[in-house]
Design a protein around this motif. Structure first.
Motif, PDB file in Angstrom:
ATOM      1  N   VAL A 175       0.833  -1.204   0.000  1.00 57.56           N
ATOM      2  CA  VAL A 175       0.000   0.000   0.000  1.00 57.56           C
ATOM      3  C   VAL A 175       0.868   1.255   0.000  1.00 57.56           C
ATOM      4  O   VAL A 175       0.653   2.176  -0.798  1.00 57.56           O
ATOM      5  N   LYS A 176       1.853   1.297   0.884  1.00 56.31           N
ATOM      6  CA  LYS A 176       2.680   2.507   0.985  1.00 56.31           C
ATOM      7  C   LYS A 176       3.423   2.769  -0.320  1.00 56.31           C
ATOM      8  O   LYS A 176       3.518   3.918  -0.780  1.00 56.31           O
ATOM      9  N   GLU A 193      -7.173   8.440  11.978  1.00 60.97           N
ATOM     10  CA  GLU A 193      -5.974   9.272  12.131  1.00 60.97           C
ATOM     11  C   GLU A 193      -4.811   8.518  12.780  1.00 60.97           C
ATOM     12  O   GLU A 193      -3.694   8.518  12.242  1.00 60.97           O
ATOM     13  N   PRO A 194      -5.013   7.830  13.933  1.00 59.81           N
ATOM     14  CA  PRO A 194      -3.870   7.125  14.530  1.00 59.81           C
ATOM     15  C   PRO A 194      -3.344   5.969  13.689  1.00 59.81           C
ATOM     16  O   PRO A 194      -2.134   5.736  13.665  1.00 59.81           O
ATOM     17  N   VAL A 195      -4.225   5.236  12.993  1.00 57.09           N
ATOM     18  CA  VAL A 195      -3.724   4.095  12.216  1.00 57.09           C
ATOM     19  C   VAL A 195      -2.915   4.577  11.010  1.00 57.09           C
ATOM     20  O   VAL A 195      -1.900   3.979  10.653  1.00 57.09           O
ATOM     21  N   LEU A 196      -3.327   5.680  10.402  1.00 57.66           N
ATOM     22  CA  LEU A 196      -2.559   6.227   9.286  1.00 57.66           C
ATOM     23  C   LEU A 196      -1.223   6.793   9.768  1.00 57.66           C
ATOM     24  O   LEU A 196      -0.193   6.633   9.104  1.00 57.66           O
ATOM     25  N   LYS A 197      -1.238   7.453  10.931  1.00 51.74           N
ATOM     26  CA  LYS A 197       0.004   8.020  11.465  1.00 51.74           C
ATOM     27  C   LYS A 197       0.957   6.926  11.931  1.00 51.74           C
ATOM     28  O   LYS A 197       2.177   7.007  11.695  1.00 51.74           O
ATOM     29  N   ASN A 198       0.429   5.889  12.582  1.00 50.20           N
ATOM     30  CA  ASN A 198       1.278   4.807  13.066  1.00 50.20           C
ATOM     31  C   ASN A 198       1.951   4.074  11.919  1.00 50.20           C
ATOM     32  O   ASN A 198       3.089   3.604  12.050  1.00 50.20           O
ATOM     33  N   ASN A 199       1.261   4.019  10.779  1.00 51.71           N
ATOM     34  CA  ASN A 199       1.838   3.359   9.611  1.00 51.71           C
ATOM     35  C   ASN A 199       2.555   4.331   8.665  1.00 51.71           C
ATOM     36  O   ASN A 199       2.941   3.961   7.557  1.00 51.71           O
ATOM     37  N   LYS A 200       2.676   5.583   9.136  1.00 51.66           N
ATOM     38  CA  LYS A 200       3.467   6.612   8.437  1.00 51.66           C
ATOM     39  C   LYS A 200       2.969   6.905   7.012  1.00 51.66           C
ATOM     40  O   LYS A 200       3.770   7.119   6.097  1.00 51.66           O
ATOM     41  N   ILE A 201       1.634   6.954   6.852  1.00 50.73           N
ATOM     42  CA  ILE A 201       1.089   7.335   5.536  1.00 50.73           C
ATOM     43  C   ILE A 201       0.083   8.491   5.655  1.00 50.73           C
ATOM     44  O   ILE A 201      -0.514   8.883   4.647  1.00 50.73           O
ATOM     45  N   PHE A 202      -0.096   9.036   6.841  1.00 52.09           N
ATOM     46  CA  PHE A 202      -1.084  10.103   7.034  1.00 52.09           C
ATOM     47  C   PHE A 202      -0.837  11.275   6.089  1.00 52.09           C
ATOM     48  O   PHE A 202      -1.769  11.819   5.491  1.00 52.09           O
ATOM     49  N   ASP A 203       0.413  11.644   5.935  1.00 53.44           N
ATOM     50  CA  ASP A 203       0.753  12.831   5.142  1.00 53.44           C
ATOM     51  C   ASP A 203       0.613  12.618   3.631  1.00 53.44           C
ATOM     52  O   ASP A 203       0.729  13.580   2.862  1.00 53.44           O
ATOM     53  N   TYR A 204       0.367  11.406   3.207  1.00 55.39           N
ATOM     54  CA  TYR A 204       0.137  11.165   1.783  1.00 55.39           C
ATOM     55  C   TYR A 204      -1.258  11.642   1.352  1.00 55.39           C
ATOM     56  O   TYR A 204      -1.490  11.864   0.161  1.00 55.39           O
ATOM     57  N   PHE A 205      -2.166  11.806   2.308  1.00 53.94           N
ATOM     58  CA  PHE A 205      -3.553  12.127   1.982  1.00 53.94           C
ATOM     59  C   PHE A 205      -3.783  13.633   1.938  1.00 53.94           C
ATOM     60  O   PHE A 205      -3.335  14.380   2.798  1.00 53.94           O
ATOM     61  N   ASP A 206      -4.526  14.046   0.917  1.00 54.96           N
ATOM     62  CA  ASP A 206      -4.862  15.457   0.738  1.00 54.96           C
ATOM     63  C   ASP A 206      -6.203  15.813   1.354  1.00 54.96           C
ATOM     64  O   ASP A 206      -6.495  16.990   1.575  1.00 54.96           O
ATOM     65  N   ALA A 207      -7.053  14.798   1.613  1.00 55.08           N
ATOM     66  CA  ALA A 207      -8.374  15.046   2.192  1.00 55.08           C
ATOM     67  C   ALA A 207      -8.855  13.783   2.902  1.00 55.08           C
ATOM     68  O   ALA A 207      -8.474  12.663   2.538  1.00 55.08           O
TER      69      ALA A 207
END
Length: 213
Positions: free
Chosen positions: A92-93, A118-132
């Motif tokens: 996925v990443k 929010e926490p699952v995306l941040k823990n897997n280090k992909i939160f910042d890939y999302f624009d919305a």
């Protein structure tokens, strides 16, 4: 390969491997009440918001409990798992990185509330890939309606015809198609009973995101 302007992703069962966690939570929920979880329960609530799931559960099982109490109980059990334990599906990443390299906007369209996604995306280090980010809490309708996908496209300021959607459940795929998304069906074992219909209704079906790299 990247002839589209935005990609809209479901979360649970599509980019994160979380459905086993929800089965564990649901089994524990029923066990506390000396009830057995029906075989069709997860399928019935799969496209619902937490509020809708609580209403459905209280009505179906004649529980003398409030919706807020059920939601808080589910949240309490889920937050730890989403913050620490739930992982991404394979590749996925790498695929998200490829989208960013090709200047594709990325949105999330999920039934899960912010305190989980929010926490699952941040823990897997992909939160910042999302624009919305869009959840069912915002649209007040479940994935039996296309509203959540339309809102995701609106947040990205993109015509739905220029979007590719990624979903693991049939009802979500059908509603993406209704609003002219191109759709990639993503395999999840918890949707395997619908796999033939999923394949018929999406533009492409994948078992692993490496198929898109």
């Amino acid at each position: 390969m990247f002839d589209f302007k935005c990609a809209v992703f479901d979360l649970d069962g599509t980019i994160i491997d979380s459905m086993d966690v929800w089965e564990k939570i649901d089994v524990g929920f029923f066990a506390k009440r000396n009830l057995n979880m029906p075989n069709d329960y997860m399928e019935k609530i799969n496209n619902m918001s937490f509020e809708e799931s609580a209403k459905y559960t209280i009505k179906r099982f004649n529980l003398n409990e409030g919706e807020i109490d059920l939601i808080e109980e589910w949240n309490e059990m889920a937050v730890y798992e989403y913050t620490h334990n739930i992982k991404l599906k394979p590749n996925v990443k790498a695929y998200l990185e490829k989208l960013k390299e090709n200047n594709i906007k990325i949105a999330l369209a999920t039934a899960s509330p912010k305190e989980l996604y929010e926490p699952v995306l941040k823990n897997n280090k992909i939160f910042d890939y999302f624009d919305a980010f869009t959840s069912l809490e915002e649209v007040k309708k479940n994935k039996s309606y296309p509203d959540i996908y339309l809102l995701a496209a609106k947040k990205l300021k993109v015509n739905p015809r220029d979007c590719v959607g990624f979903e693991d459940i049939l009802v979500g795929i059908k509603n993406m198609k209704k609003i002219n998304f191109k759709v990639v069906g993503v395999y999840d074992k918890h949707s395997s009973n619908e796999i033939e219909d999923i394949k018929k209704n999406c533009d492409k079906f994948i078992y692993d995101f490496k198929e898109l790299l």
